[in-house]
Scaffold this motif. Structure first.
Motif, PDB file in Angstrom:
ATOM      1  N   GLN A   1      35.349  14.902  52.530  1.00  0.00           N
ATOM      2  CA  GLN A   1      35.270  16.339  52.269  1.00  0.00           C
ATOM      3  C   GLN A   1      33.845  16.856  52.423  1.00  0.00           C
ATOM      4  OE1 GLN A   1      38.676  17.869  49.466  1.00  0.00           O
ATOM      5  NE2 GLN A   1      37.532  16.329  48.344  1.00  0.00           N
ATOM      6  N   GLY A   2      32.856  16.008  52.137  1.00  0.00           N
ATOM      7  CA  GLY A   2      31.471  16.388  52.398  1.00  0.00           C
ATOM      8  C   GLY A   2      31.215  16.581  53.883  1.00  0.00           C
ATOM      9  N   HIS A   3      31.898  15.810  54.707  1.00  0.00           N
ATOM     10  CA  HIS A   3      31.785  15.964  56.164  1.00  0.00           C
ATOM     11  C   HIS A   3      32.263  17.341  56.603  1.00  0.00           C
ATOM     12  CE1 HIS A   3      32.307  15.304  60.442  1.00  0.00           C
ATOM     13  NE2 HIS A   3      33.607  15.456  60.319  1.00  0.00           N
ATOM     14  N   THR A   4      33.308  17.848  55.989  1.00  0.00           N
ATOM     15  CA  THR A   4      33.792  19.196  56.329  1.00  0.00           C
ATOM     16  C   THR A   4      32.769  20.256  55.934  1.00  0.00           C
ATOM     17  OG1 THR A   4      34.954  19.456  54.210  1.00  0.00           O
ATOM     18  CG2 THR A   4      36.178  18.434  56.012  1.00  0.00           C
ATOM     19  N   ILE A   5      32.018  20.020  54.851  1.00  0.00           N
ATOM     20  CA  ILE A   5      30.970  20.964  54.453  1.00  0.00           C
ATOM     21  C   ILE A   5      29.850  20.983  55.489  1.00  0.00           C
ATOM     22  CG2 ILE A   5      29.249  21.492  52.678  1.00  0.00           C
ATOM     23  CD1 ILE A   5      31.112  20.322  50.604  1.00  0.00           C
ATOM     24  N   VAL A   6      29.507  19.815  56.031  1.00  0.00           N
ATOM     25  CA  VAL A   6      28.502  19.754  57.099  1.00  0.00           C
ATOM     26  C   VAL A   6      28.972  20.558  58.304  1.00  0.00           C
ATOM     27  CG1 VAL A   6      27.350  18.212  58.740  1.00  0.00           C
ATOM     28  CG2 VAL A   6      27.556  17.547  56.339  1.00  0.00           C
ATOM     29  N   ASN A   7      30.243  20.449  58.656  1.00  0.00           N
ATOM     30  CA  ASN A   7      30.785  21.230  59.769  1.00  0.00           C
ATOM     31  C   ASN A   7      30.737  22.726  59.483  1.00  0.00           C
ATOM     32  OD1 ASN A   7      31.337  19.076  61.468  1.00  0.00           O
ATOM     33  ND2 ASN A   7      33.380  18.765  60.638  1.00  0.00           N
ATOM     34  N   ASN A   8      30.945  23.100  58.225  1.00  0.00           N
ATOM     35  CA  ASN A   8      30.838  24.510  57.858  1.00  0.00           C
ATOM     36  C   ASN A   8      29.430  25.033  58.128  1.00  0.00           C
ATOM     37  OD1 ASN A   8      33.491  24.567  56.997  1.00  0.00           O
ATOM     38  ND2 ASN A   8      32.987  24.208  54.853  1.00  0.00           N
ATOM     39  N   ILE A   9      28.422  24.225  57.848  1.00  0.00           N
ATOM     40  CA  ILE A   9      27.039  24.627  58.105  1.00  0.00           C
ATOM     41  C   ILE A   9      26.819  24.838  59.598  1.00  0.00           C
ATOM     42  CG2 ILE A   9      24.623  23.891  57.944  1.00  0.00           C
ATOM     43  CD1 ILE A   9      25.423  22.328  55.423  1.00  0.00           C
ATOM     44  N   LEU A  10      27.378  23.955  60.409  1.00  0.00           N
ATOM     45  CA  LEU A  10      27.230  24.079  61.863  1.00  0.00           C
ATOM     46  C   LEU A  10      27.956  25.296  62.408  1.00  0.00           C
ATOM     47  CD1 LEU A  10      27.660  20.309  62.878  1.00  0.00           C
ATOM     48  CD2 LEU A  10      25.539  21.610  62.604  1.00  0.00           C
ATOM     49  N   HIS A  11      29.026  25.706  61.755  1.00  0.00           N
ATOM     50  CA  HIS A  11      29.744  26.917  62.168  1.00  0.00           C
ATOM     51  C   HIS A  11      28.966  28.190  61.832  1.00  0.00           C
ATOM     52  CE1 HIS A  11      33.742  24.505  61.824  1.00  0.00           C
ATOM     53  NE2 HIS A  11      33.177  24.353  63.001  1.00  0.00           N
ATOM     54  N   GLY A  12      28.027  28.080  60.936  1.00  0.00           N
ATOM     55  CA  GLY A  12      27.249  29.223  60.464  1.00  0.00           C
ATOM     56  C   GLY A  12      27.046  29.105  58.966  1.00  0.00           C
ATOM     57  N   LEU A  13      25.857  29.420  58.506  1.00  0.00           N
ATOM     58  CA  LEU A  13      25.548  29.222  57.089  1.00  0.00           C
ATOM     59  C   LEU A  13      26.444  30.033  56.166  1.00  0.00           C
ATOM     60  CD1 LEU A  13      21.639  29.063  57.153  1.00  0.00           C
ATOM     61  CD2 LEU A  13      23.220  27.234  56.513  1.00  0.00           C
ATOM     62  N   ILE A  14      27.016  31.120  56.661  1.00  0.00           N
ATOM     63  CA  ILE A  14      27.896  31.922  55.803  1.00  0.00           C
ATOM     64  C   ILE A  14      29.116  31.118  55.366  1.00  0.00           C
ATOM     65  CG2 ILE A  14      29.168  32.935  57.748  1.00  0.00           C
ATOM     66  CD1 ILE A  14      29.375  35.502  56.094  1.00  0.00           C
ATOM     67  N   TRP A  15      29.583  30.217  56.227  1.00  0.00           N
ATOM     68  CA  TRP A  15      30.769  29.419  55.892  1.00  0.00           C
ATOM     69  C   TRP A  15      30.428  28.291  54.921  1.00  0.00           C
ATOM     70  CZ3 TRP A  15      34.454  32.369  57.046  1.00  0.00           C
ATOM     71  CH2 TRP A  15      34.392  33.176  58.171  1.00  0.00           C
ATOM     72  N   PHE A  16      29.156  28.097  54.686  1.00  0.00           N
ATOM     73  CA  PHE A  16      28.706  27.193  53.631  1.00  0.00           C
ATOM     74  C   PHE A  16      28.359  27.965  52.362  1.00  0.00           C
ATOM     75  CE2 PHE A  16      24.847  25.455  51.546  1.00  0.00           C
ATOM     76  CZ  PHE A  16      25.403  24.326  50.970  1.00  0.00           C
ATOM     77  N   LEU A  17      27.606  29.055  52.526  1.00  0.00           N
ATOM     78  CA  LEU A  17      27.133  29.820  51.369  1.00  0.00           C
ATOM     79  C   LEU A  17      28.258  30.553  50.652  1.00  0.00           C
ATOM     80  CD1 LEU A  17      23.740  31.417  52.445  1.00  0.00           C
ATOM     81  CD2 LEU A  17      24.163  29.971  50.472  1.00  0.00           C
TER      82      LEU A  17
ATOM     83  N   TYR B   1      38.758  28.016  58.498  1.00  0.00           N
ATOM     84  CA  TYR B   1      37.973  28.499  59.626  1.00  0.00           C
ATOM     85  C   TYR B   1      38.561  28.011  60.947  1.00  0.00           C
ATOM     86  CZ  TYR B   1      34.078  28.970  62.893  1.00  0.00           C
ATOM     87  OH  TYR B   1      33.311  29.280  63.985  1.00  0.00           O
ATOM     88  N   GLU B   2      38.884  26.720  61.021  1.00  0.00           N
ATOM     89  CA  GLU B   2      39.414  26.162  62.258  1.00  0.00           C
ATOM     90  C   GLU B   2      40.775  26.750  62.616  1.00  0.00           C
ATOM     91  OE1 GLU B   2      38.177  24.148  64.480  1.00  0.00           O
ATOM     92  OE2 GLU B   2      36.263  23.824  63.479  1.00  0.00           O
ATOM     93  N   THR B   3      41.544  27.130  61.608  1.00  0.00           N
ATOM     94  CA  THR B   3      42.904  27.625  61.851  1.00  0.00           C
ATOM     95  C   THR B   3      42.941  29.114  62.180  1.00  0.00           C
ATOM     96  OG1 THR B   3      43.754  25.965  60.310  1.00  0.00           O
ATOM     97  CG2 THR B   3      45.238  27.770  60.899  1.00  0.00           C
ATOM     98  N   PHE B   4      42.170  29.928  61.477  1.00  0.00           N
ATOM     99  CA  PHE B   4      42.312  31.382  61.586  1.00  0.00           C
ATOM    100  C   PHE B   4      41.098  32.109  62.165  1.00  0.00           C
ATOM    101  CE2 PHE B   4      44.957  30.029  57.956  1.00  0.00           C
ATOM    102  CZ  PHE B   4      46.202  30.438  58.421  1.00  0.00           C
ATOM    103  N   ILE B   5      39.949  31.450  62.262  1.00  0.00           N
ATOM    104  CA  ILE B   5      38.735  32.188  62.629  1.00  0.00           C
ATOM    105  C   ILE B   5      38.066  31.649  63.887  1.00  0.00           C
ATOM    106  CG2 ILE B   5      36.409  32.805  61.832  1.00  0.00           C
ATOM    107  CD1 ILE B   5      37.510  32.725  58.975  1.00  0.00           C
ATOM    108  N   SER B   6      38.051  30.326  64.054  1.00  0.00           N
ATOM    109  CA  SER B   6      37.318  29.727  65.165  1.00  0.00           C
ATOM    110  C   SER B   6      37.834  30.227  66.503  1.00  0.00           C
ATOM    111  CB  SER B   6      37.422  28.200  65.110  1.00  0.00           C
ATOM    112  OG  SER B   6      36.786  27.625  66.216  1.00  0.00           O
ATOM    113  N   THR B   7      36.900  30.504  67.431  1.00  0.00           N
ATOM    114  CA  THR B   7      37.257  30.952  68.779  1.00  0.00           C
ATOM    115  C   THR B   7      37.182  29.812  69.792  1.00  0.00           C
ATOM    116  OG1 THR B   7      34.953  31.627  69.151  1.00  0.00           O
ATOM    117  CG2 THR B   7      36.489  33.307  68.366  1.00  0.00           C
ATOM    118  N   HIS B   8      36.614  28.667  69.374  1.00  0.00           N
ATOM    119  CA  HIS B   8      36.497  27.481  70.232  1.00  0.00           C
ATOM    120  C   HIS B   8      35.902  27.830  71.591  1.00  0.00           C
ATOM    121  CE1 HIS B   8      38.667  24.921  67.433  1.00  0.00           C
ATOM    122  NE2 HIS B   8      39.574  25.875  67.318  1.00  0.00           N
ATOM    123  N   GLN B   9      34.812  28.561  71.576  1.00  0.00           N
ATOM    124  CA  GLN B   9      34.154  28.926  72.822  1.00  0.00           C
ATOM    125  C   GLN B   9      33.349  27.741  73.368  1.00  0.00           C
ATOM    126  OE1 GLN B   9      31.815  32.358  71.847  1.00  0.00           O
ATOM    127  NE2 GLN B   9      33.551  33.754  71.948  1.00  0.00           N
TER     128      GLN B   9
END
Length: 444
Positions: free
Chosen positions: A198-214, A388-396
């Motif tokens: 689950q900590g790994h998913t938090i790291v991915n949230n940071i890479l998606h943008g700090l808002i998804w972590f904060l 985020y991966e299900t409803f928000i990510s655009t996978h650009q």
């Protein structure tokens, strides 16, 4: 003469005491007098609670300030901070569950636990490391052959490391301790699943943008604070038996307050590129709040038009509203932070009761251990990632990921053919001249 002497001695005997008796009485009276002289310590429960509240509040401010400092330092240091928290939580949980191993002749149990931790982190975070390190090596003209081979085979190497740990575990099995050793192996894997994965998913949230972590972290902190305030203010009904201090009034009050706070947090965070821009390459990976970052924002951060249901038009006086979708998503996150994430804390409370401890540690004054503060964050982080991966990510597709794919999957001659094809396409759409195209083909 002897009879008279005997009578006199009998008459005198009741009034004469032995020396030892006198000494003991004198010592007792001296001790009692000293005890009377000592000041009596009166424990004031009200003052004790006040002091505990002040210490807890002070360290809450210190932790929040420190977290914001790390976030302002950049994505890299934020990820390092999350990895450190994972290690500290793992240390605390393994510490309370493997205490018996210290008293037994199982000296390799602790080493095996830490080896599995390192292997798991390398397996999960290797992909992120590979993405940015390969791009860095390519852009700086460093020899990349060995590095690419190691990083591209990270998962296989990590798996072999895990197999080695499995062999080591079986080799360390001892008669008389089998049940304990197998229980330890199961506990270690459960901790790796609940904490490191689950900590790994938090790291991915940071890479998606700090808002998804904060935003998820801020919502959990907000819910925790208001649950405490609402609970001590008007809490009466017990919520769950495993945590006697948790009340229904505090639970519901925190839900309402967290929902309002989600709008406020989102309003401030979504107006800064530093918080909403994802990390696409190693240059973005090293930015901080002073250098800034730029990107094309995700559509959820742009105003969109929504049609209001007919039943609400007469109350609002309009058929359409302009709003950023992120506000709606933040309310969903606030609902999870209020209604589901607290059960991570209840789970931790049950674990503490099972091992008959008050806190997981004493790392943070007034708060206990790191696990006492992170028990809800891991569950919230994994939900935010999947949402985020299900409803928000655009996978650009971006240049960094495309370059990584080419370097890892194509050989040298194949890359040369690809380059020639790209130059041919650029010549076809008139982005390079005929003369330049011929010159480039000659060089290739």
């Amino acid at each position: 003469m002897s009879k008279q002497t005997a009578r006199k001695s009998k008459q005198l005997s009741p009034s004469v005491e032995p020396l030892s008796t006198v000494t003991s009485k004198e010592s007792l009276s001296a001790v009692s007098s000293k005890e009377d002289e000592k000041p009596k310590i009166v424990v004031n429960e009200k003052e004790k609670k006040k002091q505990a509240f002040l210490v807890r509040t002070l360290w809450t401010i210190v932790m929040i300030s420190g977290m914001f400092f790390i976030i302002c330092a950049g994505h890299f240091w934020t990820i390092c901070f999350v990895l450190l928290l994972q290690v500290l939580v793992f240390k605390e949980l393994i510490g309370i569950t493997s205490e018996s191993a210290k008293n037994s002749d199982l000296k390799y149990t602790g080493y095996l636990n830490w080896y599995l931790l390192i292997t798991t982190i390398c397996y999960l975070e290797g992909k992120s490391l590979m993405t940015y390190l390969i791009n860095y090596l390519i852009d700086h003209n460093y020899p990349t052959g060995l590095a690419v081979n190691i990083l591209s085979h990270n998962k296989f190497i990590s798996y072999l490391s895990y197999v080695l740990a499995f062999v080591g575990f079986v080799s360390s099995l001892k008669k008389g301790y089998l049940k304990f050793q197998f229980a330890q192996l199961c506990i270690t894997h459960m901790i790796l699943l609940l904490v490191i994965f689950q900590g790994h998913t938090i790291v991915n949230n940071i890479l998606h943008g700090l808002i998804w972590f904060l935003l998820p972290v801020g919502l959990v902190i907000t819910n925790d604070i208001f649950a405490y305030i609402c609970g001590i203010t008007f809490g009466k009904t017990q919520l769950i038996s495993i945590s006697p201090k948790k009340t229904v009034e505090g639970f519901v009050g925190a839900w309402v307050c967290t929902t309002f706070m989600s709008v406020i947090l989102t309003y401030y965070l979504c107006n800064y590129n530093y918080f909403i821009c994802p990390v696409n390459n190693y240059n973005d990976f090293s930015v901080n709040c002073l250098t800034g970052i730029s990107c094309d924002p995700n559509p959820v951060f742009l105003r969109q038009i929504y049609k209001i249901p007919t039943d609400f038009v007469k109350f609002l006086g309009t058929e359409y509203i302009h709003i950023k979708p992120i506000y709606l998503h933040s309310m969903v996150l606030s609902m999870f932070a209020s209604l589901i994430a607290p059960f991570g804390g209840f789970f931790a409370s049950g674990l503490k009761r099972a091992f008959k401890i008050k806190d997981f540690g004493d790392t943070i004054p007034g708060h206990g251990g790191v696990t006492d503060r992170m028990d809800c964050q891991f569950l919230m982080g994994s939900f935010s990632y999947l949402y985020y991966e299900t409803f928000i990510s655009t996978h650009q597709l971006n240049i960094g990921t495309l370059l990584q794919t080419i370097v890892i999957n194509l050989s040298g001659p194949d890359i040369l053919i690809l380059v020639k094809s790209l130059f041919g396409y650029l010549h076809t759409i008139d982005l390079i001249t005929e003369e330049a195209y011929v010159t480039i083909l000659g060089l290739l």
